[in-house]
Design an enzyme around this catalytic site. Structure first.
Site, PDB file in Angstrom:
ATOM      1  N   SER A 141       0.719 -17.800   1.622  1.00 14.76           N
ATOM      2  CA  SER A 141       0.208 -16.449   1.909  1.00 14.76           C
ATOM      3  C   SER A 141       0.374 -16.189   3.402  1.00 14.76           C
ATOM      4  CB  SER A 141      -1.278 -16.377   1.545  1.00 14.76           C
ATOM      5  OG  SER A 141      -1.887 -15.215   2.060  1.00 14.76           O
ATOM      6  N   TYR A 154      -9.765 -20.482   1.800  1.00 16.60           N
ATOM      7  CA  TYR A 154      -8.529 -19.863   1.325  1.00 16.60           C
ATOM      8  C   TYR A 154      -7.443 -19.947   2.400  1.00 16.60           C
ATOM      9  CZ  TYR A 154      -5.260 -16.596  -0.815  1.00 16.60           C
ATOM     10  OH  TYR A 154      -4.120 -16.037  -1.370  1.00 16.60           O
TER      11      TYR A 154
HETATM   12  N1  LIG Z   1      -2.740 -11.148  -4.477  1.00 19.99           N
HETATM   13  C1  LIG Z   1      -2.442 -11.322  -3.210  1.00 19.99           C
HETATM   14  O1  LIG Z   1      -2.653 -10.437  -2.363  1.00 19.99           O
HETATM   15  C2  LIG Z   1      -1.809 -12.613  -2.771  1.00 19.99           C
HETATM   16  C3  LIG Z   1      -1.266 -12.672  -1.472  1.00 19.99           C
HETATM   17  C4  LIG Z   1      -0.701 -13.851  -1.028  1.00 19.99           C
HETATM   18  C5  LIG Z   1      -0.641 -14.939  -1.870  1.00 19.99           C
HETATM   19  N2  LIG Z   1      -1.172 -14.870  -3.122  1.00 19.99           N
HETATM   20  C6  LIG Z   1      -1.101 -16.057  -3.962  1.00 19.99           C
HETATM   21  O2  LIG Z   1      -0.340 -15.758  -5.102  1.00 19.99           O
HETATM   22  C7  LIG Z   1      -0.710 -16.655  -6.154  1.00 19.99           C
HETATM   23  C8  LIG Z   1      -0.965 -15.863  -7.425  1.00 19.99           C
HETATM   24  O3  LIG Z   1      -2.140 -15.085  -7.220  1.00 19.99           O
HETATM   25  P1  LIG Z   1      -2.340 -13.628  -7.851  1.00 19.99           P
HETATM   26  O4  LIG Z   1      -2.628 -12.718  -6.725  1.00 19.99           O
HETATM   27  O5  LIG Z   1      -1.235 -13.325  -8.800  1.00 19.99           O
HETATM   28  O6  LIG Z   1      -3.722 -13.860  -8.609  1.00 19.99           O
HETATM   29  P2  LIG Z   1      -4.126 -13.731 -10.157  1.00 19.99           P
HETATM   30  O7  LIG Z   1      -3.656 -12.453 -10.716  1.00 19.99           O
HETATM   31  O8  LIG Z   1      -5.577 -14.050 -10.176  1.00 19.99           O
HETATM   32  O9  LIG Z   1      -3.303 -14.907 -10.849  1.00 19.99           O
HETATM   33  C9  LIG Z   1      -3.620 -16.238 -10.621  1.00 19.99           C
HETATM   34  C10 LIG Z   1      -2.899 -17.093 -11.649  1.00 19.99           C
HETATM   35  O10 LIG Z   1      -3.226 -18.464 -11.403  1.00 19.99           O
HETATM   36  C11 LIG Z   1      -3.711 -19.050 -12.602  1.00 19.99           C
HETATM   37  N3  LIG Z   1      -4.667 -20.098 -12.304  1.00 19.99           N
HETATM   38  C12 LIG Z   1      -5.779 -20.033 -11.527  1.00 19.99           C
HETATM   39  N4  LIG Z   1      -6.414 -21.216 -11.514  1.00 19.99           N
HETATM   40  C13 LIG Z   1      -5.663 -22.059 -12.287  1.00 19.99           C
HETATM   41  C14 LIG Z   1      -5.785 -23.422 -12.651  1.00 19.99           C
HETATM   42  N5  LIG Z   1      -6.821 -24.180 -12.228  1.00 19.99           N
HETATM   43  N6  LIG Z   1      -4.839 -23.957 -13.441  1.00 19.99           N
HETATM   44  C15 LIG Z   1      -3.795 -23.210 -13.877  1.00 19.99           C
HETATM   45  N7  LIG Z   1      -3.625 -21.917 -13.567  1.00 19.99           N
HETATM   46  C16 LIG Z   1      -4.559 -21.352 -12.778  1.00 19.99           C
HETATM   47  C17 LIG Z   1      -4.320 -17.885 -13.374  1.00 19.99           C
HETATM   48  O11 LIG Z   1      -4.280 -18.122 -14.767  1.00 19.99           O
HETATM   49  P3  LIG Z   1      -5.509 -18.632 -15.682  1.00 19.99           P
HETATM   50  O12 LIG Z   1      -6.742 -17.986 -15.147  1.00 19.99           O
HETATM   51  O13 LIG Z   1      -5.084 -18.202 -17.046  1.00 19.99           O
HETATM   52  O14 LIG Z   1      -5.503 -20.119 -15.522  1.00 19.99           O
HETATM   53  C18 LIG Z   1      -3.340 -16.765 -13.069  1.00 19.99           C
HETATM   54  O15 LIG Z   1      -2.224 -16.849 -13.921  1.00 19.99           O
HETATM   55  C19 LIG Z   1      -1.924 -17.423  -5.641  1.00 19.99           C
HETATM   56  O16 LIG Z   1      -1.538 -18.686  -5.159  1.00 19.99           O
HETATM   57  C20 LIG Z   1      -2.423 -16.557  -4.512  1.00 19.99           C
HETATM   58  O17 LIG Z   1      -3.184 -17.270  -3.559  1.00 19.99           O
HETATM   59  C21 LIG Z   1      -1.746 -13.739  -3.587  1.00 19.99           C
END
Ligand SMILES: NC(=O)c1ccc[n+]([C@@H]2O[C@H](COP(=O)([O-])OP(=O)(O)OC[C@H]3O[C@@H](n4cnc5c(N)ncnc54)[C@H](OP(=O)(O)O)[C@@H]3O)[C@@H](O)[C@H]2O)c1
Length: 259
Positions: A141, A154
């Site tokens: 991130s 985080y």
């Molecule tokens: N959104 C942003 O602004 C942003 C910015 C920079 C980076 N990111 C990064 O992008 C990545 C994806 O995040 P997102 O924004 O798409 O969030 P999200 O919509 O909440 O998706 C998170 C995904 O991770 C899975 N997950 C969470 N805990 C898990 C576990 N213990 N085992 C297996 N799967 C798990 C969830 O699936 P289940 O709940 O079904 O397990 C879901 O598919 C993350 O690493 C986040 O830190 C996000």
């Protein structure tokens, strides 16, 4: 996209689901995981409709043995994306012990549980015409560049995996394995849905997925976007820590979530 055999964690929602759909197409095999099998199956159905062969599995990235068995049993792997992650902030109070531990377990140990077996599997598979055995992308991130006082664990977790991937790439590329640190800004997903403050450069997951895959395909070690927010993050991160904390504590905090 030039990846025929792709494995993605956290593919049931948000960026992971968008990455899976963007990779999907005829001749492509996708190995997808997350904990929620119903939501994961919904992603799989969209990918199958685009012509991909899809193998979804309900799996927690914190399960080291389960992850090792899944990754090592997947067969040929061109691209592995360690995407699963969680986020939480302090809200108006403090970061809880439980949130700090849960974030490190998922965002750091979970990434290692994905990437280490992937490195072992790729080291054992033959190189392509360019001598490349495979690519591993770690979703960090822009938070990696700022020790934000309203989301301590985080930011630290993202810094850890960004630095680990970038450093490890230097030795792994000697044997034909590349690592990529993906550093997105704000994406419209469940992680940002509870933010009640302005999010400059907020982008749709589909846009972030395309930028991520284009950066990986171009061979970039660090894939960071959007540019202006990356520049701001680097500048803020370079401030003396005491000044930075005082500055950032003036902004609204990310809410605490059930981590
Ligand atoms: N959104 C942003 O602004 C942003 C910015 C920079 C980076 N990111 C990064 O992008 C990545 C994806 O995040 P997102 O924004 O798409 O969030 P999200 O919509 O909440 O998706 C998170 C995904 O991770 C899975 N997950 C969470 N805990 C898990 C576990 N213990 N085992 C297996 N799967 C798990 C969830 O699936 P289940 O709940 O079904 O397990 C879901 O598919 C993350 O690493 C986040 O830190 C996000």
């Amino acid at each position: 996209m030039p990846f025929d055999h792709v494995l993605i964690t956290g593919a049931s929602a948000g960026l992971g689901a968008a990455l899976a759909v963007e990779c999907a197409g005829p001749g492509v095999t996708l190995h997808l995981s997350a904990r929620d099998s119903a939501r994961l199956e919904a992603t799989a159905a969209v990918c199958r409709a685009k012509g991909a062969r899809v193998h979804p599995v309900s799996l927690d990235v914190r399960d080291a043995a389960g992850m090792a068995a899944w990754v090592s049993g997947a067969g040929q792997l061109d691209l592995v994306i360690a995407n699963a992650g969680i986020g939480s902030g302090t809200g108006d109070a403090f970061e809880s012990d439980a949130a700090a531990r849960a974030i490190f377990d998922t965002n750091v140990t979970g990434v290692l549980n994905t990437a280490l077996p992937a490195i072992a599997a790729m080291a054992a598979q033959g190189p392509d015409a360019d001598g490349l055995r495979g690519r591993i992308a770690v979703i960090a991130s822009l938070a990696a560049f700022v020790a934000g006082p309203t989301a301590p664990a985080y930011c630290a977790s993202k810094s850890a995996v960004q630095r680990w991937a970038e450093a490890r790439d230097a030795t792994e590329r000697k044997r034909g394995i590349r690592l990529h640190a993906i550093c997105p800004g704000f994406i419209r997903t469940a992680i940002t849905a509870r933010n009640d403050f302005p999010m400059p450069g907020l982008m749709e997951p589909e846009v972030a997925a395309r930028l991520t895959l284009a950066g990986i395909a171009a061979g970039r070690l660090r894939v960071s976007y959007p540019r202006h927010l990356y520049a701001m993050s680097r500048l803020t991160g370079a401030l003396p820590p005491g000044w930075r904390n005082r500055l950032l504590m003036r902004f609204p905090a990310k809410k605490a979530e059930d981590a």
